[in-house]
Design a protein around this motif. Structure first.
Motif, PDB file in Angstrom:
ATOM      1  N   ILE A  57      -6.357   3.223  -7.595  1.00 49.03           N
ATOM      2  CA  ILE A  57      -5.175   3.462  -6.753  1.00 49.03           C
ATOM      3  C   ILE A  57      -3.902   3.353  -7.605  1.00 49.03           C
ATOM      4  N   ILE A  58      -3.885   2.342  -8.469  1.00 51.95           N
ATOM      5  CA  ILE A  58      -2.721   2.184  -9.357  1.00 51.95           C
ATOM      6  C   ILE A  58      -2.616   3.383 -10.313  1.00 51.95           C
ATOM      7  N   GLU A  59      -3.779   3.784 -10.820  1.00 55.28           N
ATOM      8  CA  GLU A  59      -3.827   4.939 -11.733  1.00 55.28           C
ATOM      9  C   GLU A  59      -3.294   6.198 -11.019  1.00 55.28           C
ATOM     10  N   ALA A  60      -3.730   6.403  -9.776  1.00 55.79           N
ATOM     11  CA  ALA A  60      -3.313   7.585  -9.003  1.00 55.79           C
ATOM     12  C   ALA A  60      -1.806   7.569  -8.766  1.00 55.79           C
ATOM     13  N   ARG A  61      -1.275   6.374  -8.550  1.00 53.94           N
ATOM     14  CA  ARG A  61       0.148   6.225  -8.287  1.00 53.94           C
ATOM     15  C   ARG A  61       0.974   6.799  -9.442  1.00 53.94           C
ATOM     16  N   TRP A  62       0.490   6.594 -10.666  1.00 51.27           N
ATOM     17  CA  TRP A  62       1.217   7.096 -11.833  1.00 51.27           C
ATOM     18  C   TRP A  62       0.826   8.523 -12.186  1.00 51.27           C
ATOM     19  N   LEU A  63      -0.464   8.827 -12.100  1.00 50.71           N
ATOM     20  CA  LEU A  63      -0.904  10.183 -12.455  1.00 50.71           C
ATOM     21  C   LEU A  63      -0.233  11.220 -11.567  1.00 50.71           C
ATOM     22  N   PHE A  64      -0.110  10.909 -10.275  1.00 55.56           N
ATOM     23  CA  PHE A  64       0.425  11.906  -9.347  1.00 55.56           C
ATOM     24  C   PHE A  64       1.840  11.567  -8.889  1.00 55.56           C
ATOM     25  N   GLN A  65       2.367  10.462  -9.387  1.00 56.39           N
ATOM     26  CA  GLN A  65       3.734  10.037  -9.093  1.00 56.39           C
ATOM     27  C   GLN A  65       3.999  10.046  -7.596  1.00 56.39           C
ATOM     28  N   VAL A  66       3.113   9.333  -6.920  1.00 59.06           N
ATOM     29  CA  VAL A  66       3.145   9.227  -5.462  1.00 59.06           C
ATOM     30  C   VAL A  66       3.370   7.750  -5.127  1.00 59.06           C
ATOM     31  N   PRO A  67       4.227   7.442  -4.155  1.00 60.87           N
ATOM     32  CA  PRO A  67       4.443   6.030  -3.823  1.00 60.87           C
ATOM     33  C   PRO A  67       3.165   5.378  -3.287  1.00 60.87           C
ATOM     34  N   PRO A  68       2.947   4.089  -3.606  1.00 63.17           N
ATOM     35  CA  PRO A  68       1.717   3.388  -3.214  1.00 63.17           C
ATOM     36  C   PRO A  68       1.382   3.536  -1.731  1.00 63.17           C
ATOM     37  N   ALA A  89      -9.569  -6.655  -2.707  1.00 61.98           N
ATOM     38  CA  ALA A  89      -9.065  -6.087  -3.970  1.00 61.98           C
ATOM     39  C   ALA A  89      -7.995  -5.019  -3.729  1.00 61.98           C
ATOM     40  N   LEU A  90      -8.204  -4.158  -2.732  1.00 65.02           N
ATOM     41  CA  LEU A  90      -7.234  -3.080  -2.501  1.00 65.02           C
ATOM     42  C   LEU A  90      -5.868  -3.658  -2.156  1.00 65.02           C
ATOM     43  N   GLU A  91      -5.879  -4.666  -1.308  1.00 64.94           N
ATOM     44  CA  GLU A  91      -4.635  -5.318  -0.912  1.00 64.94           C
ATOM     45  C   GLU A  91      -3.903  -5.850  -2.150  1.00 64.94           C
ATOM     46  N   LEU A  92      -4.688  -6.368  -3.102  1.00 63.91           N
ATOM     47  CA  LEU A  92      -4.113  -6.897  -4.341  1.00 63.91           C
ATOM     48  C   LEU A  92      -3.455  -5.794  -5.167  1.00 63.91           C
ATOM     49  N   ALA A  93      -4.022  -4.599  -5.119  1.00 57.15           N
ATOM     50  CA  ALA A  93      -3.429  -3.480  -5.868  1.00 57.15           C
ATOM     51  C   ALA A  93      -2.022  -3.196  -5.320  1.00 57.15           C
ATOM     52  N   TYR A  94      -1.887  -3.165  -3.989  1.00 52.75           N
ATOM     53  CA  TYR A  94      -0.563  -2.886  -3.409  1.00 52.75           C
ATOM     54  C   TYR A  94       0.419  -4.015  -3.741  1.00 52.75           C
ATOM     55  N   ARG A  95      -0.094  -5.265  -3.703  1.00 51.58           N
ATOM     56  CA  ARG A  95       0.773  -6.398  -4.022  1.00 51.58           C
ATOM     57  C   ARG A  95       1.240  -6.289  -5.483  1.00 51.58           C
ATOM     58  N   ALA A  96       0.294  -5.942  -6.368  1.00 53.93           N
ATOM     59  CA  ALA A  96       0.620  -5.818  -7.794  1.00 53.93           C
ATOM     60  C   ALA A  96       1.661  -4.717  -8.022  1.00 53.93           C
ATOM     61  N   MET A  97       1.495  -3.573  -7.361  1.00 52.70           N
ATOM     62  CA  MET A  97       2.446  -2.471  -7.537  1.00 52.70           C
ATOM     63  C   MET A  97       3.809  -2.844  -6.988  1.00 52.70           C
ATOM     64  N   THR A 125     -16.746  -5.458  -6.216  1.00 49.30           N
ATOM     65  CA  THR A 125     -15.593  -6.144  -5.590  1.00 49.30           C
ATOM     66  C   THR A 125     -14.596  -5.124  -5.031  1.00 49.30           C
ATOM     67  N   MET A 126     -14.783  -3.854  -5.387  1.00 48.38           N
ATOM     68  CA  MET A 126     -13.846  -2.756  -5.115  1.00 48.38           C
ATOM     69  C   MET A 126     -12.570  -2.872  -5.926  1.00 48.38           C
ATOM     70  N   MET A 127     -12.567  -3.759  -6.938  1.00 54.04           N
ATOM     71  CA  MET A 127     -11.417  -3.812  -7.837  1.00 54.04           C
ATOM     72  C   MET A 127     -11.300  -2.504  -8.618  1.00 54.04           C
ATOM     73  N   ASN A 128     -12.433  -1.865  -8.844  1.00 50.31           N
ATOM     74  CA  ASN A 128     -12.425  -0.563  -9.508  1.00 50.31           C
ATOM     75  C   ASN A 128     -11.545   0.424  -8.728  1.00 50.31           C
ATOM     76  N   LYS A 129     -11.682   0.413  -7.412  1.00 56.15           N
ATOM     77  CA  LYS A 129     -10.882   1.317  -6.578  1.00 56.15           C
ATOM     78  C   LYS A 129      -9.418   0.871  -6.584  1.00 56.15           C
ATOM     79  N   ALA A 130      -9.197  -0.442  -6.645  1.00 53.81           N
ATOM     80  CA  ALA A 130      -7.826  -0.953  -6.724  1.00 53.81           C
ATOM     81  C   ALA A 130      -7.154  -0.420  -7.991  1.00 53.81           C
ATOM     82  N   LEU A 131      -7.894  -0.469  -9.121  1.00 53.41           N
ATOM     83  CA  LEU A 131      -7.344   0.040 -10.383  1.00 53.41           C
ATOM     84  C   LEU A 131      -7.088   1.545 -10.277  1.00 53.41           C
TER      85      LEU A 131
END
Lengths: 388, 388
Positions: B222-233, B307-315, B214-220
């Protein structure tokens, strides 16, 4: 405000450097410009960038430039020739010298700039190929440094900032492969000069286009990389990559590889050297890999492209080997362009010269230049010349 | 000698970590192991690596493990359950905790390890997705740090060592695209669970295989990267790359891109975290790009893979958004596997849940876990459940 002197200001690297200086007002100041014969362009550059000192190729050109500048009411100091180049390269108050004249004439001013403790952003390949050991020593002793401007070497440099050299396993320079990388040896033997000067990706002068077609250009870059990054030859290799998007690959002892990718645009490596250790916010289109679609890679066939093998042989010989490789290649390319020898004879001639080269390392630029002349004289006189 | 505690020692990350410990005797010592139910493997690990403390899933398993260890004459201390995980995560004398249990159960021990000032090498995605903000704060306050073990995040980490964040323009995570990336929406709607659990490149459990499809793995991620590297979504994106050789691309403000390439082998990112800031000389086959031939890249189609779009919406919603995304996805995948909903319903269900989520950030792990339970309860009770 970083103060620059540009050697080769009307060439491709010079123009791209000035384009960046123009785009970032307040960051860079141009104190000196050196050009060859393109007076019209140089005059416009002087008017725009107001350097203190300008150099041209000859006394006659200097006189014409003076007339032009005075008619505009400009008091810019003018000098000329090899001495003029060195004067611009060693001007007081300059932090970075862009060394981008073409050919062996670039060696002396590059050396003098390092002797004066300057940062040298280097596009003049011949300098490192002929005298990399000496230039490194000079930089180290006098507090200067050598920053690469070639896209491949800049790419490697950008892949190394946080890494310790002890963990480096291999540097790979990519090569477009030139126009003939799919040709058979038979087809290569029959390549006419007109076909060899047409490069599929870049618009370049005939010498570098032919070097790209024989892959001697990559051979020279391997030698350059050996000195720029102080890595033993056995750890440097090349890979054909026709899209010219990946510029280098740096492999570490754990198997990880850092690749540097960018759209082919000389302003990127120039900007990196200008701004180092910062990065300039460049307004150019960014790389879109989904649009590129695919990146291809091919091993270099040593049967058809023996130039790389010659680079390793030359480095194994020592300084005399790399000086001879460069000189022999220049002579051979000129003979090929003149229709005197075939395409495959270029590398064959270089190989013959390397057979006869004594093993020597050099301790002065004068000795390097002297040996360069000896090689050319030997080729004019020796049996290799009979091929013509 | 670096002392490790491994949470999830019989899983893929745990086994690969122990393989590296075994290959570099004298460099790493294993002080603690936590596993689930695979007693046989755990027993062998205890015999080989001689940890001081071992944890298993339940009291019953702990009793069986104790019998096994005592029969071998080993005095290893044994604990169990969620408390056992935390005990192993916070053992005295441990420098690095490998946090590689699967699912939300990994959050508490990861948090406790950071609270104890440990380096945490993190493979447990859920921790950062659910509580990245909190874990970063905890690491900062207590002198610990979070090192990524995921190949994509390790790749980004390896591309950044000498670079200043202010010059970072974009992080791109690559995705294999999963088994269906060339399917139409109609074909996706009809995908049966059995097809979705088969991944083309990696052998993985059903949950992560479906997340990959579903590419939800990549969505997760992306969220992980946002925190690990403290980069805006907005500076994080994904690109499909079926060969799984390029793991990430880091783009700078000047247009330069550093890509990390490696043969797909989990031991590489694990070794990088274990040895950081050094690199281990790994004896595995190196990447041969000429043999790979080509690397392909495709944009992600948001119509077919929302799924990716959902990651940005969630963040954009905040902590509650990413907790809800993770919980809703887990519930939806379970329903898909049970045959209750179709393949495209997985992301549709997550989207519905995100519509109803209040905007909240959390200041404790308890609050995070509580909200996670609320989301699951809401899905069991609410109209979204009627789809089943």
């Amino acid at each position: 405000m970083k103060t620059l002197a540009i050697l080769g200001s009307t060439g491709s690297i010079g123009l791209n450097t000035l384009d960046l200086v123009r785009r970032f007002p307040g960051r860079y100041r141009v104190a000196g410009l050196a050009a060859g014969e393109n007076l019209e362009q140089l005059l416009a550059q002087v008017q725009e960038f107001r350097p203190r000192l300008v150099s041209v190729k000859s006394a006659a050109l200097a006189e014409r430039l003076e007339a032009g500048l005075r008619s505009q009411g400009m008091e810019t100091e003018i000098c000329w020739g090899a001495e003029g180049l060195v004067r611009v390269a060693t001007m007081a108050g300059v932090e970075m010298v862009i060394s981008a004249v073409v050919g062996a004439v670039g060696l002396q001013p590059t050396y003098e700039a390092l002797l004066a403790g300057r940062q040298v952003a280097l596009a003049n390949k011949e300098s490192m190929v002929m005298a990399g050991r000496l230039l490194n020593e000079t930089a180290r002793r006098h507090g200067g440094c050598i920053l690469p401007l070639d896209s491949e070497h800049s790419a490697i440099w950008q892949s190394l900032p946080g890494e310790r050299r002890e963990f480096l396993a291999r540097l790979t320079l990519t090569a477009s492969g030139g126009p003939f990388f799919r040709c058979s040896r038979e087809e290569l033997a029959a390549v006419p000069p007109a076909a060899a000067v047409k490069h599929p990706r870049w618009s370049m002068g005939p010498k570098i286009s032919i070097d790209s077609a024989t892959m001697m250009n990559k051979a020279l870059e391997i030698i350059e990389a050996r000195w720029l990054f102080q890595v033993p030859p056995v750890k440097i290799t090349a890979l054909i990559h026709p899209q010219s998007i990946v510029h280098s690959l740096v492999e570490f002892c754990d198997g990880a590889v850092l690749a540097h990718l960018a759209r082919p645009d000389m302003r990127l490596p120039i900007a990196y050297a200008l701004a180092y250790p910062e990065r300039l916010p460049l307004p150019f289109p960014v790389l879109d890999l989904a649009r590129e679609g695919k990146l291809e890679f091919f091993a270099v066939d040593p049967e058809r492209f023996p130039a790389l093998e010659l680079a390793y042989r030359a480095m194994e010989i020592g300084d005399s080997g790399t000086v001879a490789l460069n000189a022999a290649n220049e002579v051979a390319v000129a003979r090929f362009v003149a229709g005197e020898i075939g395409f495959l004879d270029i590398t064959a001639l270089v190989a013959e010269v390397l057979e006869q080269v004594p093993r020597r390392d050099f301790t002065s630029i004068a000795a390097v230049m002297d040996f360069d002349r000896q090689v050319r004289a030997m080729m004019a006189a020796g049996p290799a010349a009979d091929r013509g």
